[in-house]
Design a protein around this motif. Sequence first.
Motif, short mmCIF file in Angstrom:
data_model
loop_
_atom_site.label_atom_id
_atom_site.label_comp_id
_atom_site.label_asym_id
_atom_site.label_seq_id
_atom_site.Cartn_x
_atom_site.Cartn_y
_atom_site.Cartn_z
N MET A 1 0.79 -1.01 -0.23
CA MET A 1 -0.11 0.35 0.00
C MET A 1 1.03 1.19 -0.07
O MET A 1 2.08 0.94 0.20
CB MET A 1 -1.05 0.29 1.19
N ALA A 2 -0.01 2.25 -0.43
CA ALA A 2 0.79 3.99 -0.40
C ALA A 2 1.37 3.99 0.83
O ALA A 2 0.73 4.11 2.23
CB ALA A 2 0.16 4.86 -1.35
N THR A 3 2.46 4.68 1.42
CA THR A 3 3.24 5.31 2.04
C THR A 3 3.83 6.60 1.13
O THR A 3 4.08 6.90 0.43
CB THR A 3 4.53 4.20 2.84
N GLY A 4 4.33 7.77 2.11
CA GLY A 4 4.38 8.60 2.32
C GLY A 4 3.45 9.74 1.15
O GLY A 4 2.79 9.77 1.70
N GLY A 5 3.84 9.85 -0.09
CA GLY A 5 3.09 10.10 -0.77
C GLY A 5 3.11 9.74 -1.72
O GLY A 5 2.75 10.13 -3.27
N ALA A 6 3.96 8.87 -1.95
CA ALA A 6 3.00 7.38 -3.25
C ALA A 6 1.90 7.12 -3.30
O ALA A 6 0.96 7.46 -1.93
CB ALA A 6 3.59 6.22 -2.64
N ILE A 7 1.51 7.28 -4.03
CA ILE A 7 -0.09 7.01 -4.74
C ILE A 7 -0.35 5.60 -5.14
O ILE A 7 -0.04 5.24 -6.06
CB ILE A 7 -0.30 7.73 -6.19
N ASP A 8 -1.03 5.33 -4.24
CA ASP A 8 -1.84 3.76 -4.45
C ASP A 8 -2.87 3.71 -5.16
O ASP A 8 -3.81 4.33 -4.40
CB ASP A 8 -1.92 3.14 -3.23
N ILE A 9 -2.93 3.01 -6.91
CA ILE A 9 -4.75 2.97 -7.54
C ILE A 9 -5.07 1.69 -6.97
O ILE A 9 -4.21 0.48 -7.18
CB ILE A 9 -3.74 2.97 -9.15
N LEU A 10 -6.29 2.13 -6.27
CA LEU A 10 -7.13 0.08 -6.53
C LEU A 10 -7.67 0.52 -6.89
O LEU A 10 -8.41 -1.11 -6.71
CB LEU A 10 -8.01 0.85 -4.71
N HIS A 11 -8.45 1.06 -7.79
CA HIS A 11 -9.53 0.39 -9.08
C HIS A 11 -9.24 1.66 -9.86
O HIS A 11 -9.81 2.89 -9.54
CB HIS A 11 -10.26 -0.35 -8.73
N GLU A 12 -10.00 1.10 -11.21
CA GLU A 12 -9.73 2.28 -12.94
C GLU A 12 -10.44 0.83 -13.41
O GLU A 12 -10.21 0.48 -13.62
CB GLU A 12 -8.61 2.52 -12.85
N GLY A 13 -11.21 1.63 -14.03
CA GLY A 13 -11.34 1.39 -15.37
C GLY A 13 -12.53 2.37 -15.94
O GLY A 13 -13.02 3.16 -15.26
N PHE A 34 -12.82 6.24 -14.81
CA PHE A 34 -12.68 5.89 -13.26
C PHE A 34 -11.73 5.81 -12.46
O PHE A 34 -11.49 4.43 -13.11
CB PHE A 34 -13.85 5.67 -12.85
N ARG A 35 -11.15 6.26 -11.55
CA ARG A 35 -9.27 5.99 -10.97
C ARG A 35 -10.14 6.38 -9.71
O ARG A 35 -10.54 7.05 -9.09
CB ARG A 35 -8.94 6.54 -10.88
N LEU A 36 -10.27 5.44 -8.29
CA LEU A 36 -9.69 5.07 -7.06
C LEU A 36 -8.00 5.34 -6.48
O LEU A 36 -8.17 4.03 -6.93
CB LEU A 36 -10.94 3.84 -6.21
N SER A 37 -8.37 6.07 -6.06
CA SER A 37 -6.70 5.86 -5.19
C SER A 37 -6.88 6.38 -3.79
O SER A 37 -7.58 7.02 -3.79
CB SER A 37 -5.91 6.62 -6.00
N GLN A 39 -3.57 8.54 -1.25
CA GLN A 39 -2.04 8.18 -0.82
C GLN A 39 -2.03 8.63 0.62
O GLN A 39 -2.65 9.77 1.67
CB GLN A 39 -1.91 10.05 -1.76
N GLY A 40 -0.58 7.86 0.99
CA GLY A 40 -0.78 7.98 2.12
C GLY A 40 -2.00 7.87 3.04
O GLY A 40 -2.65 6.99 3.64
N ARG A 41 -1.50 9.25 4.10
CA ARG A 41 -3.38 8.79 5.21
C ARG A 41 -3.88 9.41 4.89
O ARG A 41 -5.01 10.00 5.41
CB ARG A 41 -2.22 8.94 6.21
N ASP A 42 -4.26 10.12 3.85
CA ASP A 42 -5.20 10.89 2.90
C ASP A 42 -6.34 10.15 2.66
O ASP A 42 -5.98 9.13 2.51
CB ASP A 42 -4.89 11.85 1.54
N LYS A 43 -7.66 10.59 2.56
CA LYS A 43 -8.66 9.95 1.90
C LYS A 43 -9.24 9.76 0.70
O LYS A 43 -8.30 10.20 -0.17
CB LYS A 43 -10.04 11.20 2.61
N PRO A 44 -9.79 8.60 0.76
CA PRO A 44 -9.24 7.94 -0.39
C PRO A 44 -9.74 8.56 -1.34
O PRO A 44 -10.86 9.83 -1.45
CB PRO A 44 -9.96 7.11 -0.53
N LEU A 45 -9.68 9.00 -3.46
CA LEU A 45 -9.55 10.28 -3.92
C LEU A 45 -10.59 9.29 -5.28
O LEU A 45 -9.96 8.47 -6.18
CB LEU A 45 -8.74 10.48 -4.81
N LEU A 46 -11.80 10.06 -5.71
CA LEU A 46 -11.81 9.05 -6.89
C LEU A 46 -11.75 9.96 -8.14
O LEU A 46 -12.96 10.54 -8.03
CB LEU A 46 -13.32 8.51 -6.30
#
Length: 383
Positions: A1-13, A34-37, A39-46
Amino acid sequence: MATGGAIDILHEGWCVKESGTKFMGKYHWQKRWFRLSVQGRDKPLLSYFKSSSDKQPAGSVQLDGTYCTRPVEEGEKSKHFCFAVGPFVDDGVKRSYYISCESEQVKLEWMEVIDAAIEGVPEEAVQRRQTVTARYREEGARAHRSDTVYLGADAAFDSVSWRLEKWSEVNALAKNPDVWSKVETKHGVTVARSSFGGEKDRTVMIKVEGLVPTTVYTMYNFFKQATELGGKLDYPFRNEQVWQQVAGEPCGSVFSCLYHVPWPRISPRDICAVRIWVPQSCSAAPYAGTCGLLLHSVEHPLCPEEKGVFRVQLGPTAIILKQHVDANGEQTLMSVILQINTRSSLQKMLKGAFKSGPLKIALRAGFQHVVEQMEHYKQVIGV
């Protein structure tokens, strides 16, 4: 999973979304990537893009704990395989996004992944997506069965023994620690749940429990008065229609109520149930000394289901009052047991709101409201 400033893409399509504004008096639908991502401890972004290769999104929404997903109810939208992402409670500020997918399975995948992200467990997103196929088969099997599960047999409520059996059943449920797998106590109020439906039905089982500084006798009489029309707790019965009086101790009535759900584009719900007031004199061992209110869904010939209205189903649901004595003196242990199937997308919203937190907050606030009203009642009667 993402840590620090890395962005983790959970799902897209690719999906199709309803526009946020009307054109020529109508909303229109737009195909978007659509992309659900997270970043670190931020709230998920759709986010959604006009092309899968675009760097900048056409729009996005940060999903905090007030958001949840729900399947769109039949007839609510013109597109197939739709779900909504929006606030659990419509505040007139946050927008609800309506998204159409290419299949039911894709829809369920998106909902599961988004729910995992909102609940703060994005690491479960992939696992949940992988289990959708099995769950989709289960949903398909359910579609061939009636979504209505009648929990009470015709006229069973006429039997005193049936009423007492249901009272004992709900008391046993309240006291069985093995039933309540998720238990959380804050500010003296315990909120627990057992399930949000299994293979046999889709019933939610929730318990709210805490101590109230008064006697059982006073508390019982308070509830009987407060739930009458014009009482402080009359909301669940405010527009009720009584169809039949139920004689014999414990006595009560068969009633129905229509509820307009305070969320956009959710069909109204109604209920047909028996309401039984159980005095202490009716309670037998091992639950002697308990009293309270019992509710249970029933069928009644004068109260058929109406078109366009989803009928809520209640299993044995109760407010159980029992004496509790400790260093603070005599108090009442109040246990609220709710077994309910609100049907369709509303049930899905309840599940998401419980896991992400808003429903648990609302349940505790409701308990505290009862305690406050109880204190006012004691002042009025001079206790």
